[in-house]
Design an enzyme around this catalytic site. Sequence first.
Site, PDB file in Angstrom:
ATOM      1  N   ASP A 121       6.146   1.831  12.039  1.00 28.74           N
ATOM      2  CA  ASP A 121       6.762   3.161  11.975  1.00 28.74           C
ATOM      3  C   ASP A 121       7.015   3.670  10.555  1.00 28.74           C
ATOM      4  O   ASP A 121       7.528   2.930   9.698  1.00 28.74           O
ATOM      5  CB  ASP A 121       8.114   3.147  12.674  1.00 28.74           C
ATOM      6  CG  ASP A 121       8.068   2.564  14.068  1.00 28.74           C
ATOM      7  OD1 ASP A 121       6.997   2.105  14.484  1.00 28.74           O
ATOM      8  OD2 ASP A 121       9.117   2.555  14.729  1.00 28.74           O
ATOM      9  N   ASP A 245      17.026   3.881  16.507  1.00 30.66           N
ATOM     10  CA  ASP A 245      16.261   4.910  15.791  1.00 30.66           C
ATOM     11  C   ASP A 245      17.030   6.227  15.613  1.00 30.66           C
ATOM     12  O   ASP A 245      16.706   7.246  16.238  1.00 30.66           O
ATOM     13  CB  ASP A 245      14.922   5.175  16.483  1.00 30.66           C
ATOM     14  CG  ASP A 245      14.138   3.902  16.734  1.00 30.66           C
ATOM     15  OD1 ASP A 245      14.392   2.915  16.022  1.00 30.66           O
ATOM     16  OD2 ASP A 245      13.273   3.880  17.629  1.00 30.66           O
TER      17      ASP A 245
END
Length: 635
Positions: A121, A245
């Site tokens: 990511d 997140d």
Amino acid sequence: METNLLHHAPLHTPLLNHPPRLNNNGHKPSKGIFVMLCSIVFLMSLLALIMIMIMIKSQNHSEKFTETTPFDSFISPRGVSQGVSPKSNLFHRASYNWTNAMFSWQRTAFHFQPQKNWMNDPDGPLFHMGWYHLFYQYNPDSAVWGSITWGHAVSRDMIHWLYLPIAMLPNKWYDISGVWTGSATILPGGKIIMLYTGDTNQYVQVQNLAYPANLSDPLLLDWVKYAGNPILVPPSGIGSKDFRDPTTGWVGPDGKWRVAIGSKKGKTGLSIVYTTIDFINFEQNDHYLHAVPGTGMWECLDFYPVSINGSKGLDTSVNGPQVKHVLKASLDDARVDSYAIGTYFVENDTWVPDNPLKDVGIGLLLDYGRYYASKSFYDREKERRILWGWVNETDIESDDLRKGWASLQTIPRTVLFDNKTGTNLLLWPVEEVESLRLSSDEFEGVVVKPGSVVPLNISLATQLDIFAEFEIEWLNSESIGENNIGCGRGGAAERSAFGPFGLLAIADDSLSEQTPVYFRLSNTTTFFCVDETRSSKASDVAKPIYGSKVPILSDEKLSMRVLVDHSIIESFAQGGRTVITSRVYPTEAIYGAARLFVFNNATDINIKISLKIWQLNSAFIRPFPFDQEKKNALP
């Protein structure tokens, strides 16, 4: 030169033969069959014992992955046991006989990727004192997921990159099992706040705060983790592995900052909102920002405004009557980045989609190909919203370990609201990629008849920026098209009255390897697709067919832009309404053998194609020249 598909390497020619059947040799059983059976039973028992030991070791969360870990593909994908999306492919296939030259060709020329090892990511992208910063999930020890840190690189233009030392290591109890995904928030006065998920020593997902040790450092080399971490733990009713997140913060009219975090309850994906005034003390809202049943865990949330009439991006805190809000979630179950456009109600921090039938998880995707865990930021320097996205490999782990690296990031994309359709976003490569353009070739009005392939005479075909427009000539006024045909079950090989037609990228002369990027028309809908089924002769790579509907207005020609960079192809239809990212691993269509063709596999239409094709230079992506810094030798 025009080549008829029926006489020259037709699109539907299979690349892989069925495995040979085992032949019966007709021998009678030997007298030692009893001994053989006993030996087989013993070996199977031994194998079962080994598998049990490995599974026990996996359950103990041993994350020291090396090339000698032998049975990973028989257990579960990497990352799942710690509560994150799968980070490996479970292909029970033997590795193709790859050569070093093939592996070398797969490495891209102008997409960001680390010098070696695993990346996933993108994290906390931002602009600071003349530099674009990209942080990313990085394993410094291996080309497979594990031991996740924050890698760090800087760029003046998001094309040429300089690697910096690792920004954050998993060295505290609250992130010892991984420094996971996070976002940056720029406060008034330029102060930078970084919120990120840590995986604790007990494998609980918590939220942590970090900030630069020296804000006057343009490179932001050193980061300080807040002494009071974690600042947030999973709230009541939320699983310990379902809380991760954090988004970029946005400030409301009450002066409080909001942050959203991805989660789930049962199979309902949701986003939890917290408010804060100092990013240390948080209060959970009574309402979820949004929730959609049946969509599973939401991770890598993104939430930001878009102008419904403007051509510029907006700061994350902007709201008003001329603004829509985009909510995006990376769906852990489906492995796609889904978004919807709607209205944000600041009074109670809730969001409602414009079209409930195209809600998060059941509607639009940012990218219909190999793409995940995207992260956007507002670029104040050029007043635009920039989107990053992770592109994983589709080969097997043993191949990645041999070549020593895995994954890359897309070319960053600008994000705008499509005010012509009013229903979707427009995603487009940042203008800086055009600085790589070298020589160009133009082809005007190339007519491609039904069932034909036309080669394009260009020098090289592995680093390209392609613009193509298509006009249709109907050959049969009574022709009846089909409804809802999609991309075709047989991909580009499946013929219909009005398609498919488009480009054949990364193809060899014989068309034994090819990646069609194409349109396919029905009576009511246009589909934009990429067919990877013939992209490689290798059997240990995934080769799906990707695609979706793309809106076409009555005054528009069909158009596509395609960026080709060795093993990645990024395709944009109709100005970025539909986007598809592909990973391809050819064995023959590499280096000087790669070609570009146009094709028309429809039966009832001619296609007239106009193209402009640029050769693209390689980007400079290398370690930061600290030894030259004092000599003012920075790029």
